[in-house]
Design a protein around this motif. Structure first.
Motif, PDB file in Angstrom:
ATOM      1  N   TYR A   1      19.589  -3.696   4.805  1.00  0.00           N
ATOM      2  CA  TYR A   1      19.625  -4.373   3.142  1.00  0.00           C
ATOM      3  C   TYR A   1      21.146  -4.706   2.588  1.00  0.00           C
ATOM      4  O   TYR A   1      22.183  -4.336   3.140  1.00  0.00           O
TER       5      TYR A   1
ATOM      6  N   TYR B   1      16.546  -1.417   9.865  1.00  0.00           N
ATOM      7  CA  TYR B   1      16.802  -2.088   8.383  1.00  0.00           C
ATOM      8  C   TYR B   1      17.771  -2.297   7.989  1.00  0.00           C
ATOM      9  O   TYR B   1      18.714  -1.489   8.198  1.00  0.00           O
TER      10      TYR B   1
ATOM     11  N   LEU C   1      16.590  -7.198   1.280  1.00  0.00           N
ATOM     12  CA  LEU C   1      15.978  -6.591   2.675  1.00  0.00           C
ATOM     13  C   LEU C   1      16.372  -8.145   3.527  1.00  0.00           C
ATOM     14  O   LEU C   1      16.176  -9.081   3.067  1.00  0.00           O
TER      15      LEU C   1
ATOM     16  N   ASN D   1       0.452  -0.741   0.150  1.00  0.00           N
ATOM     17  CA  ASN D   1      -0.084   0.153  -0.246  1.00  0.00           C
ATOM     18  C   ASN D   1       0.749   1.147   0.279  1.00  0.00           C
ATOM     19  O   ASN D   1       0.745   2.737   0.290  1.00  0.00           O
ATOM     20  N   TYR D   2       2.238   1.378  -0.367  1.00  0.00           N
ATOM     21  CA  TYR D   2       3.016   2.363  -0.075  1.00  0.00           C
ATOM     22  C   TYR D   2       4.423   2.234  -0.849  1.00  0.00           C
ATOM     23  O   TYR D   2       4.846   0.699  -1.017  1.00  0.00           O
TER      24      TYR D   2
ATOM     25  N   PHE E   1      12.391  -4.282  -2.959  1.00  0.00           N
ATOM     26  CA  PHE E   1      12.861  -3.362  -3.902  1.00  0.00           C
ATOM     27  C   PHE E   1      12.702  -3.274  -5.434  1.00  0.00           C
ATOM     28  O   PHE E   1      12.895  -4.862  -5.182  1.00  0.00           O
TER      29      PHE E   1
ATOM     30  N   SER F   1       6.059  -1.429  -0.303  1.00  0.00           N
ATOM     31  CA  SER F   1       6.022  -2.077   0.753  1.00  0.00           C
ATOM     32  C   SER F   1       4.550  -2.612   0.953  1.00  0.00           C
ATOM     33  O   SER F   1       3.321  -2.417   0.596  1.00  0.00           O
TER      34      SER F   1
ATOM     35  N   ARG G   1       0.755   7.205  -2.320  1.00  0.00           N
ATOM     36  CA  ARG G   1       0.119   5.692  -1.416  1.00  0.00           C
ATOM     37  C   ARG G   1      -0.633   4.918  -1.844  1.00  0.00           C
ATOM     38  O   ARG G   1      -1.541   5.782  -2.833  1.00  0.00           O
TER      39      ARG G   1
ATOM     40  N   MET H   1       6.319   5.106   6.119  1.00  0.00           N
ATOM     41  CA  MET H   1       6.701   4.021   5.683  1.00  0.00           C
ATOM     42  C   MET H   1       8.559   4.664   5.148  1.00  0.00           C
ATOM     43  O   MET H   1       9.187   3.734   5.163  1.00  0.00           O
TER      44      MET H   1
ATOM     45  N   PHE I   1       6.930  -3.012   8.593  1.00  0.00           N
ATOM     46  CA  PHE I   1       7.390  -2.817   7.045  1.00  0.00           C
ATOM     47  C   PHE I   1       8.300  -3.584   6.113  1.00  0.00           C
ATOM     48  O   PHE I   1       8.973  -3.041   5.500  1.00  0.00           O
ATOM     49  N   LYS I   2       7.949  -4.210   5.608  1.00  0.00           N
ATOM     50  CA  LYS I   2       8.069  -5.581   4.929  1.00  0.00           C
ATOM     51  C   LYS I   2       8.611  -4.310   3.084  1.00  0.00           C
ATOM     52  O   LYS I   2       7.522  -4.495   2.697  1.00  0.00           O
ATOM     53  N   THR I   3       9.675  -4.015   2.023  1.00  0.00           N
ATOM     54  CA  THR I   3       9.381  -3.278   1.489  1.00  0.00           C
ATOM     55  C   THR I   3      10.722  -4.356   0.316  1.00  0.00           C
ATOM     56  O   THR I   3      11.902  -4.491   0.953  1.00  0.00           O
TER      57      THR I   3
END
Lengths: 113, 113
Positions: free
Chosen positions: B35, B33, B45, A31-32, A103, A93, A51, B100, A99-101
Motif C-alpha cells: 500500500y 500486499y 492498494l 462482503n468484509y 480504504f 473488501s 461481515r 481477511m 481480497f481487494k481492499t
C-alpha cells in the motif's frame, strides 16, 4: 472505479462522549468491512470488523453497524478516552485471489480531556 | 518486532537511484500486499500477491516493480522515481483464504529528492 467514502475527515469530542464515523461503499460484491486505528507514527491496526451476513457487532466500547442495502457502515465509540485519539480508517473488501481492499480517506479523532 | 517487518524504515533516494523495499511476515499467511499512504489521501492498494502469484496491480506505474519469491517475503523495487512518489509504503499480509484481516508492517518512509 470502486471507492469508499468516509465522513467526517476530522472529529473532535469531549472525553466521555460518543463518536460516530460513517462510510459508504460502491462495490456491491464487498462482503468484509474492517476498521483500522492508526496512531501517530504507528501502523494501522484492526480494531473491529464485520461481515456482510451480520448487521451489528460490538466489542466493549466499540460497535460497528452495517446496512448492505444502503451500502453504509458505521463505527461507534462510546465513553471516549484520550487514548482513542488517532486516525480511523474504514475499508471494504471484495473476495478474490487476495481480497481487494479499498480504504476510506480516514477520520482524525481528537478526544479532549 | 514480530508479525510483519519492513526494511528499511526510512529511505531517501534521488530520482535516478534504484532501491528496494523489503517486507517479511512471520504469521504463516498466504497473501501479501503493498500500500501507499500519502498525506490526506486514502491508503492506496498497489499490489496483491496470493500464494506468490500477483492477483492485483492497481494501475501502478512501471517504476514500481514488485517481487514475491515466496509467501513470506515481498519486495518493492524502485527506479527512476518522482518526488510525488514520496510517501509511507506499507506492507500487509492476510491468511488469504477465508480470513481477511490484514496485518500491517510498520512501513517505510520514502523521500524522493
Amino acid at each position: 472505479g470502486e471507492n469508499v467514502e468516509q465522513h467526517p475527515s476530522t472529529l473532535s469530542v469531549q472525553e466521555g462522549d460518543s463518536a460516530v464515523i460513517k462510510c459508504t461503499y460502491s462495490d456491491s460484491a464487498s462482503n468484509y468491512f474492517p476498521w483500522y486505528k492508526q496512531e501517530l507514527g504507528k501502523r494501522p491496526q484492526l480494531i473491529i470488523d464485520i461481515r456482510s451476513n451480520v448487521g451489528e457487532k460490538k466489542d466493549q466500547r466499540i460497535a460497528v453497524t452495517l446496512n448492505k442495502t444502503a451500502k453504509h457502515f458505521s463505527l461507534h465509540i462510546t465513553e471516549t478516552q484520550p487514548e482513542d485519539s488517532a486516525v480511523y480508517f474504514c475499508a471494504a473488501s471484495t473476495p478474490g485471489g487476495g481480497f481487494k481492499t479499498i480504504f476510506g480517506a480516514g477520520t482524525r479523532l481528537f478526544v479532549k480531556a | 518486532e514480530t508479525g510483519v517487518t519492513q526494511t528499511p524504515r526510512h529511505l531517501v533516494m534521488g530520482m535516478t537511484n534504484k532501491k528496494s523495499l523489503k517486507c517479511e511476515q512471520h504469521l504463516g499467511h498466504n497473501a501479501m500486499y503493498w500500500y501507499k499512504q500519502s498525506a490526506k489521501k486514502p491508503l492506496e492498494l498497489m499490489f496483491v500477491y496470493n500464494f506468490k502469484e500477483q492477483t492485483e496491480n492497481n494501475s501502478v506505474p512501471s517504476r514500481f516493480s514488485p517481487e514475491c519469491p515466496n509467501s513470506s517475503h515481498l519486495f518493492l523495487h524502485l527506479h527512476t522515481l518522482q518526488p510525488e512518489d514520496s510517501a509511507l509504503y506499507l506492507c500487509a499480509s492476510s491468511q488469504g483464504t477465508s480470513v481477511m484481516e490484514q496485518y500491517f508492517g510498520p512501513g517505510t518512509r520514502l523521500t524522493v529528492t
